[in-house]
Motif scaffolding. Structure first.
Motif, mmCIF file in Angstrom:
data_model
loop_
_atom_site.group_PDB
_atom_site.id
_atom_site.type_symbol
_atom_site.label_atom_id
_atom_site.label_comp_id
_atom_site.label_asym_id
_atom_site.label_seq_id
_atom_site.Cartn_x
_atom_site.Cartn_y
_atom_site.Cartn_z
ATOM 1 N N GLN A 61 -35.646 31.758 -22.129
ATOM 2 C CA GLN A 61 -35.161 31.088 -20.941
ATOM 3 C C GLN A 61 -35.849 29.732 -20.782
ATOM 4 O OE1 GLN A 61 -32.753 32.183 -18.753
ATOM 5 N NE2 GLN A 61 -32.375 33.891 -20.166
ATOM 6 N N PHE A 62 -35.173 28.823 -20.063
ATOM 7 C CA PHE A 62 -35.637 27.452 -19.918
ATOM 8 C C PHE A 62 -35.763 27.075 -18.443
ATOM 9 C CE2 PHE A 62 -33.656 27.807 -24.012
ATOM 10 C CZ PHE A 62 -34.388 26.981 -24.851
ATOM 11 N N VAL A 63 -36.548 26.032 -18.206
ATOM 12 C CA VAL A 63 -36.624 25.443 -16.878
ATOM 13 C C VAL A 63 -35.233 24.935 -16.505
ATOM 14 C CG1 VAL A 63 -37.647 23.602 -15.493
ATOM 15 C CG2 VAL A 63 -39.034 24.800 -17.193
ATOM 16 N N GLN A 64 -34.848 25.123 -15.246
ATOM 17 C CA GLN A 64 -33.504 24.758 -14.814
ATOM 18 C C GLN A 64 -33.203 23.294 -15.127
ATOM 19 O OE1 GLN A 64 -32.723 25.576 -10.711
ATOM 20 N NE2 GLN A 64 -30.596 24.979 -10.803
ATOM 21 N N SER A 65 -32.066 23.070 -15.787
ATOM 22 C CA SER A 65 -31.541 21.730 -16.112
ATOM 23 C C SER A 65 -32.424 20.963 -17.081
ATOM 24 C CB SER A 65 -31.330 20.900 -14.840
ATOM 25 O OG SER A 65 -30.469 21.546 -13.943
ATOM 26 N N LYS A 66 -33.327 21.658 -17.791
ATOM 27 C CA LYS A 66 -34.208 20.977 -18.743
ATOM 28 C C LYS A 66 -34.257 21.751 -20.065
ATOM 29 C CE LYS A 66 -37.351 18.929 -15.326
ATOM 30 N NZ LYS A 66 -38.765 18.808 -14.896
ATOM 31 N N THR B 202 -24.295 27.030 -21.580
ATOM 32 C CA THR B 202 -24.617 26.795 -20.175
ATOM 33 C C THR B 202 -23.497 27.354 -19.299
ATOM 34 O OG1 THR B 202 -23.500 24.641 -20.001
ATOM 35 C CG2 THR B 202 -25.782 24.635 -20.811
ATOM 36 N N ASP B 203 -23.692 27.307 -17.972
ATOM 37 C CA ASP B 203 -22.584 27.606 -17.072
ATOM 38 C C ASP B 203 -21.778 26.327 -16.863
ATOM 39 O OD1 ASP B 203 -23.956 26.025 -15.221
ATOM 40 O OD2 ASP B 203 -24.922 27.749 -14.281
ATOM 41 N N ASN B 204 -20.840 26.345 -15.917
ATOM 42 C CA ASN B 204 -19.966 25.187 -15.731
ATOM 43 C C ASN B 204 -20.412 24.275 -14.598
ATOM 44 O OD1 ASN B 204 -19.354 26.731 -13.500
ATOM 45 N ND2 ASN B 204 -17.119 26.608 -13.750
ATOM 46 N N GLN B 205 -21.634 24.456 -14.103
ATOM 47 C CA GLN B 205 -22.113 23.634 -13.005
ATOM 48 C C GLN B 205 -22.619 22.291 -13.533
ATOM 49 O OE1 GLN B 205 -21.892 25.188 -9.648
ATOM 50 N NE2 GLN B 205 -20.572 26.218 -11.137
ATOM 51 N N GLY B 206 -22.257 21.208 -12.868
ATOM 52 C CA GLY B 206 -22.722 19.889 -13.285
ATOM 53 C C GLY B 206 -21.762 19.208 -14.246
ATOM 54 N N ASP B 207 -22.234 18.095 -14.815
ATOM 55 C CA ASP B 207 -21.418 17.265 -15.704
ATOM 56 C C ASP B 207 -21.176 17.973 -17.041
ATOM 57 O OD1 ASP B 207 -20.332 14.396 -16.298
ATOM 58 O OD2 ASP B 207 -21.625 14.853 -18.006
ATOM 59 N N PHE B 208 -19.935 17.957 -17.510
ATOM 60 C CA PHE B 208 -19.567 18.642 -18.746
ATOM 61 C C PHE B 208 -20.338 18.092 -19.943
ATOM 62 C CE2 PHE B 208 -17.062 19.120 -22.597
ATOM 63 C CZ PHE B 208 -16.697 20.439 -22.578
ATOM 64 N N ASP B 209 -20.342 16.779 -20.097
ATOM 65 C CA ASP B 209 -21.019 16.169 -21.252
ATOM 66 C C ASP B 209 -22.519 16.427 -21.226
ATOM 67 O OD1 ASP B 209 -18.620 15.202 -22.248
ATOM 68 O OD2 ASP B 209 -18.807 13.274 -21.212
ATOM 69 N N GLU B 210 -23.111 16.390 -20.037
ATOM 70 C CA GLU B 210 -24.549 16.646 -19.930
ATOM 71 C C GLU B 210 -24.871 18.092 -20.299
ATOM 72 O OE1 GLU B 210 -27.159 14.638 -19.337
ATOM 73 O OE2 GLU B 210 -25.723 12.992 -19.514
ATOM 74 N N ASN B 211 -23.989 19.018 -19.946
ATOM 75 C CA ASN B 211 -24.200 20.419 -20.308
ATOM 76 C C ASN B 211 -24.116 20.625 -21.822
ATOM 77 O OD1 ASN B 211 -24.728 21.566 -17.806
ATOM 78 N ND2 ASN B 211 -22.566 21.859 -17.327
ATOM 79 N N ALA C 274 -36.753 24.224 -42.344
ATOM 80 C CA ALA C 274 -35.728 23.715 -41.428
ATOM 81 C C ALA C 274 -34.318 23.986 -41.930
ATOM 82 C CB ALA C 274 -35.930 22.220 -41.205
ATOM 83 N N ASN C 275 -34.134 24.017 -43.276
ATOM 84 C CA ASN C 275 -32.775 24.222 -43.805
ATOM 85 C C ASN C 275 -32.292 25.660 -43.655
ATOM 86 O OD1 ASN C 275 -34.318 25.527 -45.717
ATOM 87 N ND2 ASN C 275 -33.720 24.215 -47.430
ATOM 88 N N ARG C 276 -33.149 26.541 -43.121
ATOM 89 C CA ARG C 276 -32.721 27.922 -42.868
ATOM 90 C C ARG C 276 -32.162 28.086 -41.461
ATOM 91 N NH1 ARG C 276 -37.636 31.719 -43.798
ATOM 92 N NH2 ARG C 276 -36.028 33.281 -43.286
ATOM 93 N N ILE C 277 -32.208 27.014 -40.661
ATOM 94 C CA ILE C 277 -31.807 27.107 -39.258
ATOM 95 C C ILE C 277 -30.832 25.985 -38.931
ATOM 96 C CG2 ILE C 277 -32.620 27.247 -36.878
ATOM 97 C CD1 ILE C 277 -35.486 27.606 -38.182
ATOM 98 N N SER C 278 -29.653 26.325 -38.454
ATOM 99 C CA SER C 278 -28.704 25.347 -37.929
ATOM 100 C C SER C 278 -28.545 25.563 -36.434
ATOM 101 C CB SER C 278 -27.342 25.461 -38.626
ATOM 102 O OG SER C 278 -26.782 26.750 -38.424
ATOM 103 N N THR C 279 -28.211 24.526 -35.712
ATOM 104 C CA THR C 279 -28.087 24.626 -34.254
ATOM 105 C C THR C 279 -26.765 24.031 -33.790
ATOM 106 O OG1 THR C 279 -29.250 22.508 -33.945
ATOM 107 C CG2 THR C 279 -30.595 24.505 -33.906
ATOM 108 N N ARG C 280 -26.216 24.623 -32.735
ATOM 109 C CA ARG C 280 -24.980 24.137 -32.121
ATOM 110 C C ARG C 280 -25.096 24.252 -30.602
ATOM 111 N NH1 ARG C 280 -20.393 23.730 -35.428
ATOM 112 N NH2 ARG C 280 -20.687 24.487 -37.565
ATOM 113 N N GLY C 281 -24.552 23.268 -29.900
ATOM 114 C CA GLY C 281 -24.518 23.322 -28.451
ATOM 115 C C GLY C 281 -23.086 23.397 -27.963
ATOM 116 N N TYR C 282 -22.754 24.483 -27.271
ATOM 117 C CA TYR C 282 -21.386 24.690 -26.805
ATOM 118 C C TYR C 282 -21.207 24.388 -25.318
ATOM 119 C CZ TYR C 282 -20.539 27.037 -31.272
ATOM 120 O OH TYR C 282 -20.408 27.323 -32.613
ATOM 121 N N GLY C 283 -22.306 24.081 -24.616
ATOM 122 C CA GLY C 283 -22.171 23.795 -23.196
ATOM 123 C C GLY C 283 -21.509 24.939 -22.451
ATOM 124 N N PRO C 284 -20.537 24.609 -21.569
ATOM 125 C CA PRO C 284 -19.879 25.657 -20.777
ATOM 126 C C PRO C 284 -18.589 26.194 -21.404
ATOM 127 C CG PRO C 284 -19.272 23.517 -19.917
ATOM 128 C CD PRO C 284 -20.156 23.256 -21.109
#
Length: 298
Positions: free
Chosen positions: A194-199, A231-240, A262-272
């Motif tokens: 878990q992360f600090v809210q909005s950070k 993330t959830d859908n609260q706030g700006d879409f692009d920022e999420n 590092a080449n064993r780990i890939s990351t993706r951000g899907y936002g809301p």
């Protein structure tokens, strides 16, 4: 211990139907402190579970309610720096039935001085939390407050050394379920990360889950994974979208710093864009704010 180092209190457990012991989904748990200020609140999940955080050194009235059930009020009184977690199974009775007389006050107090030879028992007393008293761990409700002198523990002589409890009891205990990794191509929920809210800043309680993930990568030297942030859908879409990618990059950074290539780990951000629960209520939005892992190669 100075006030600045006092730990918050975690109140967690589950809410069930008193007659059939089935979990109650959507029950509301809310806390109000002695000043009348409303604090943490949460609705139970599908399994009836809840977890709220309360400030230290305060008294609270915790209200548990659900549609079609008698509401329950419990007063929590925190009187010890050694207690930072209380687990309860809360039984609610259907409207129209007669609930039994319930103990309304739960004291989060240090009991080790009265039972120095059994530290496990003192922990069980704090962790026992059904509305019906457990005679093995909780004093009987019928016992008077003023006990006859012969039944009270005799104070030790002035020359007797004080029994010092193990230091491990003073440490904050955070339970993190064991990491159960899904088969290749399937999704594993890393809910404890878990992360600090909005950070993109990890909460301290996320450390045990990070260590579990690191252990898995070390024990499976050829495994390759994908970390997905949501993330959830609260706030700006692009920022999420941006935030969800930054958060899983933080997890990857931790693994790389601890020797994982590092080449064993890939990351993706899907936002809301990939919710697993409704975004109409805060208790369900919490499920959408998550980190997932997929093993792409074992």
């Amino acid at each position: 211990m100075s006030p600045s180092t006092l730990q918050a209190v975690t109140f967690e457990g589950s809410v069930v139907d008193a007659s059939n012991r089935k979990p109650l989904s959507g029950a509301l748990i809310s806390a109000t402190n002695q000043a009348g200020v409303k604090g943490s609140s949460q609705r139970t999940g599908a399994d009836g579970s809840f977890k709220i955080t309360l400030g230290p050194r305060q008294s609270y009235v915790v209200t548990i309610s659900a549609d079609g059930y008698h509401p329950l009020n419990e007063q929590l009184t925190y009187t010890s720096i050694y207690v930072n977690k209380l687990t309860k199974v809360i039984r609610l009775y259907r409207t129209g039935t007669q609930p039994p007389v319930q103990e309304k006050n739960v004291t989060l107090a240090d009991t080790r001085q009265t039972m120095p030879s059994s530290t496990t028992q003192s922990t069980d007393i704090l962790a026992s939390g059904t509305n019906t008293a457990n005679a093995a761990t909780v004093p009987a409700a019928a016992a008077p407050v003023a006990t006859a002198p012969p039944a009270r523990p005799t104070p030790p002589p002035a020359s007797s050394p004080r029994v010092t409890p193990p230091k491990t009891l003073d440490a904050k205990v955070v339970y993190t379920p064991p990491l159960v990794v899904a088969p290749v191509g399937k999704t594993t929920q890393l809910r404890a990360i878990q992360f600090v809210q909005s950070k993109a800043e990890l909460l301290p309680d996320a450390q045990p889950a990070l260590d579990q993930l690191l252990t898995f990568m070390q024990a499976n030297a050829t495994a390759e994974i994908e970390l997905a942030g949501h993330t959830d859908n609260q706030g700006d879409f692009d920022e999420n979208l941006k935030l969800s990618k930054q958060r899983v990059d933080v997890v990857k950074e931790f693994l790389v710093k601890n020797g994982i290539a590092a080449n064993r780990i890939s990351t993706r951000g899907y936002g809301p864009t990939r919710p697993i629960a409704s975004n109409n209520h805060e208790f369900s939005r919490q499920q959408n704010r998550r980190v997932e892992m997929i093993v792409v190669k074992q």
